[in-house]
Motif scaffolding. Structure first.
Motif, PDB file in Angstrom:
ATOM      1  N   LEU A 191       0.819  -1.202   0.000  1.00  0.00           N
ATOM      2  CA  LEU A 191       0.000   0.000   0.000  1.00  0.00           C
ATOM      3  C   LEU A 191       0.862   1.265   0.000  1.00  0.00           C
ATOM      4  CD1 LEU A 191      -2.832  -1.049   2.490  1.00  0.00           C
ATOM      5  CD2 LEU A 191      -2.932  -0.923  -0.011  1.00  0.00           C
ATOM      6  N   ILE A 192       1.949   1.264   0.760  1.00  0.00           N
ATOM      7  CA  ILE A 192       2.855   2.423   0.746  1.00  0.00           C
ATOM      8  C   ILE A 192       3.557   2.511  -0.601  1.00  0.00           C
ATOM      9  CG2 ILE A 192       4.905   3.430   1.819  1.00  0.00           C
ATOM     10  CD1 ILE A 192       3.979   2.350   4.481  1.00  0.00           C
ATOM     11  N   LEU A 193       3.870   1.371  -1.196  1.00  0.00           N
ATOM     12  CA  LEU A 193       4.428   1.373  -2.549  1.00  0.00           C
ATOM     13  C   LEU A 193       3.467   2.044  -3.522  1.00  0.00           C
ATOM     14  CD1 LEU A 193       6.337   0.474  -4.857  1.00  0.00           C
ATOM     15  CD2 LEU A 193       5.180  -1.764  -4.788  1.00  0.00           C
ATOM     16  N   LEU A 194       2.192   1.707  -3.444  1.00  0.00           N
ATOM     17  CA  LEU A 194       1.205   2.315  -4.336  1.00  0.00           C
ATOM     18  C   LEU A 194       1.081   3.821  -4.082  1.00  0.00           C
ATOM     19  CD1 LEU A 194      -1.619  -0.394  -4.327  1.00  0.00           C
ATOM     20  CD2 LEU A 194      -0.068   0.173  -6.200  1.00  0.00           C
ATOM     21  N   ALA A 195       1.169   4.223  -2.812  1.00  0.00           N
ATOM     22  CA  ALA A 195       1.117   5.652  -2.498  1.00  0.00           C
ATOM     23  C   ALA A 195       2.304   6.385  -3.129  1.00  0.00           C
ATOM     24  CB  ALA A 195       1.111   5.855  -0.985  1.00  0.00           C
ATOM     25  N   GLY A 196       3.490   5.789  -3.040  1.00  0.00           N
ATOM     26  CA  GLY A 196       4.666   6.395  -3.651  1.00  0.00           C
ATOM     27  C   GLY A 196       4.565   6.452  -5.170  1.00  0.00           C
ATOM     28  N   LEU A 197       4.061   5.380  -5.766  1.00  0.00           N
ATOM     29  CA  LEU A 197       3.884   5.371  -7.218  1.00  0.00           C
ATOM     30  C   LEU A 197       2.875   6.426  -7.651  1.00  0.00           C
ATOM     31  CD1 LEU A 197       3.850   1.514  -7.911  1.00  0.00           C
ATOM     32  CD2 LEU A 197       5.670   3.144  -8.483  1.00  0.00           C
ATOM     33  N   ALA A 198       1.845   6.633  -6.824  1.00  0.00           N
ATOM     34  CA  ALA A 198       0.866   7.690  -7.127  1.00  0.00           C
ATOM     35  C   ALA A 198       1.549   9.053  -7.139  1.00  0.00           C
ATOM     36  CB  ALA A 198      -0.270   7.664  -6.111  1.00  0.00           C
ATOM     37  N   GLY A 199       2.412   9.304  -6.138  1.00  0.00           N
ATOM     38  CA  GLY A 199       3.140  10.567  -6.117  1.00  0.00           C
ATOM     39  C   GLY A 199       4.055  10.723  -7.313  1.00  0.00           C
ATOM     40  N   SER A 200       4.697   9.634  -7.701  1.00  0.00           N
ATOM     41  CA  SER A 200       5.631   9.691  -8.836  1.00  0.00           C
ATOM     42  C   SER A 200       4.921   9.897 -10.167  1.00  0.00           C
ATOM     43  CB  SER A 200       6.454   8.390  -8.902  1.00  0.00           C
ATOM     44  OG  SER A 200       7.308   8.276  -7.788  1.00  0.00           O
ATOM     45  N   PHE A 201       3.872   9.099 -10.386  1.00  0.00           N
ATOM     46  CA  PHE A 201       3.309   9.051 -11.734  1.00  0.00           C
ATOM     47  C   PHE A 201       2.134   9.996 -11.961  1.00  0.00           C
ATOM     48  CE2 PHE A 201       5.816   5.209 -11.559  1.00  0.00           C
ATOM     49  CZ  PHE A 201       6.406   5.205 -12.817  1.00  0.00           C
ATOM     50  N   THR A 202       1.640  10.625 -10.904  1.00  0.00           N
ATOM     51  CA  THR A 202       0.608  11.653 -11.124  1.00  0.00           C
ATOM     52  C   THR A 202       1.202  13.052 -11.157  1.00  0.00           C
ATOM     53  OG1 THR A 202       0.112  11.926  -8.757  1.00  0.00           O
ATOM     54  CG2 THR A 202      -1.149  10.268  -9.969  1.00  0.00           C
ATOM     55  N   VAL A 203       2.413  13.210 -10.610  1.00  0.00           N
ATOM     56  CA  VAL A 203       2.997  14.550 -10.533  1.00  0.00           C
ATOM     57  C   VAL A 203       4.403  14.608 -11.122  1.00  0.00           C
ATOM     58  CG1 VAL A 203       3.681  16.427  -8.994  1.00  0.00           C
ATOM     59  CG2 VAL A 203       1.641  15.105  -8.473  1.00  0.00           C
ATOM     60  N   THR A 204       5.314  13.787 -10.598  1.00  0.00           N
ATOM     61  CA  THR A 204       6.725  13.926 -10.967  1.00  0.00           C
ATOM     62  C   THR A 204       6.958  13.681 -12.444  1.00  0.00           C
ATOM     63  OG1 THR A 204       7.444  13.311  -8.748  1.00  0.00           O
ATOM     64  CG2 THR A 204       9.054  13.082 -10.523  1.00  0.00           C
ATOM     65  N   HIS A 205       6.468  12.588 -12.977  1.00  0.00           N
ATOM     66  CA  HIS A 205       6.725  12.301 -14.389  1.00  0.00           C
ATOM     67  C   HIS A 205       5.975  13.257 -15.331  1.00  0.00           C
ATOM     68  CE1 HIS A 205       9.367   8.883 -13.889  1.00  0.00           C
ATOM     69  NE2 HIS A 205       8.588   8.495 -12.885  1.00  0.00           N
ATOM     70  N   PRO A 206       4.694  13.564 -15.091  1.00  0.00           N
ATOM     71  CA  PRO A 206       4.040  14.544 -15.965  1.00  0.00           C
ATOM     72  C   PRO A 206       4.719  15.909 -15.965  1.00  0.00           C
ATOM     73  CG  PRO A 206       2.388  13.290 -14.784  1.00  0.00           C
ATOM     74  CD  PRO A 206       3.706  12.916 -14.187  1.00  0.00           C
ATOM     75  N   LEU A 207       5.062  16.423 -14.782  1.00  0.00           N
ATOM     76  CA  LEU A 207       5.732  17.725 -14.738  1.00  0.00           C
ATOM     77  C   LEU A 207       7.148  17.630 -15.290  1.00  0.00           C
ATOM     78  CD1 LEU A 207       4.578  19.299 -11.344  1.00  0.00           C
ATOM     79  CD2 LEU A 207       3.784  19.779 -13.651  1.00  0.00           C
ATOM     80  N   GLY A 208       7.795  16.484 -15.086  1.00  0.00           N
ATOM     81  CA  GLY A 208       9.119  16.290 -15.668  1.00  0.00           C
ATOM     82  C   GLY A 208       9.083  16.338 -17.185  1.00  0.00           C
ATOM     83  N   ILE A 209       8.081  15.703 -17.767  1.00  0.00           N
ATOM     84  CA  ILE A 209       7.923  15.716 -19.223  1.00  0.00           C
ATOM     85  C   ILE A 209       7.662  17.136 -19.713  1.00  0.00           C
ATOM     86  CG2 ILE A 209       6.407  14.971 -21.109  1.00  0.00           C
ATOM     87  CD1 ILE A 209       6.079  12.315 -19.533  1.00  0.00           C
ATOM     88  N   LEU A 210       6.791  17.861 -19.012  1.00  0.00           N
ATOM     89  CA  LEU A 210       6.527  19.249 -19.399  1.00  0.00           C
ATOM     90  C   LEU A 210       7.790  20.098 -19.296  1.00  0.00           C
ATOM     91  CD1 LEU A 210       3.049  19.867 -17.713  1.00  0.00           C
ATOM     92  CD2 LEU A 210       3.532  19.589 -20.160  1.00  0.00           C
ATOM     93  N   GLY A 211       8.587  19.849 -18.262  1.00  0.00           N
ATOM     94  CA  GLY A 211       9.838  20.582 -18.120  1.00  0.00           C
ATOM     95  C   GLY A 211      10.814  20.292 -19.248  1.00  0.00           C
TER      96      GLY A 211
END
Length: 207
Positions: A138-158
């Motif tokens: 469950l904590i893994l899924l929470a971390g993946l949510a943080g990574s793939f809903t924010v970090t990767h999308p904003l990283g791509i935009l950057g």
């Protein structure tokens, strides 16, 4: 008759004392995790994806801050880390510092970090407390949510904005980091559950 006043003010003094101790503890934890993120960022970096963005343990520290401290304190820990780096201390990947990294290809990733920590912390805070010490998936899924809903999308935009890449090229550059992020999230979940097992009252209560 001073006694009633004393009886009324004693609980207030106790509440203020508890609040002061909690604030001091919060500040210490925020500073400690900001330092942890800096240490993770300064580990030797591997450059993939055309050499635009380094692979470090930075995101491990960011997501761990959220998973261990909760949304608010995790957000503030990452924000403190970014502020220290922006002020000129060499705590970013490769020992870089100042405002230049916020104007380079990694800008989107850096901007996303406080939000990723907050999302991870928000989700972990909603897990049953009795399961935190054993909730690696469950904590893994929470971390993946943080990574793939924010970090990767904003990283791509950057990458599109600061590296002048097309959307397809930016996505392909970012895809290189996905397997490593899954591994770092798994490690984060393992460490976070161990911390919660050792310190079951560390995470703030749900509001």
């Amino acid at each position: 008759m001073p006694a009633p006043d004393n009886e009324q003010t004693a609980p207030a003094r106790r509440r203020r004392s508890v609040s002061a101790r909690q604030a001091s503890t919060d500040l210490a934890l925020i500073a400690a995790f900001a330092a942890l993120i800096a240490a993770c960022s300064l580990l030797p970096a591997l450059y993939l994806g055309g050499g635009l963005v380094p692979i470090t343990f930075q995101t491990f520290g960011v997501l761990l801050a959220g998973a261990v401290l909760g949304a608010r304190r995790g957000f503030l820990a990452v924000l403190l880390y970014l502020a220290v780096g922006a002020a000129g201390f060499p705590v970013f990947a490769g020992g870089s510092a100042g405002l230049a990294p916020f104007a380079g290809p990694t800008a989107g990733y850096l901007i996303s970090f406080p939000l990723a920590a907050a999302i991870t912390g928000f989700l972990v805070q909603r897990l049953p407390r009795r399961r935190l010490a054993t909730s690696v998936p469950l904590i893994l899924l929470a971390g993946l949510a943080g990574s793939f809903t924010v970090t990767h999308p904003l990283g791509i935009l950057g990458l599109m904005w600061r590296a002048d890449l097309s959307a397809q090229a930016a996505l392909l550059t970012d895809l290189v980091f996905w397997p490593g992020d899954v591994v770092k999230n798994l490690l984060m979940a393992l460490v976070a559950t161990a911390v919660h097992r050792a310190f079951p009252d560390l995470l703030p209560s749900r509001r």
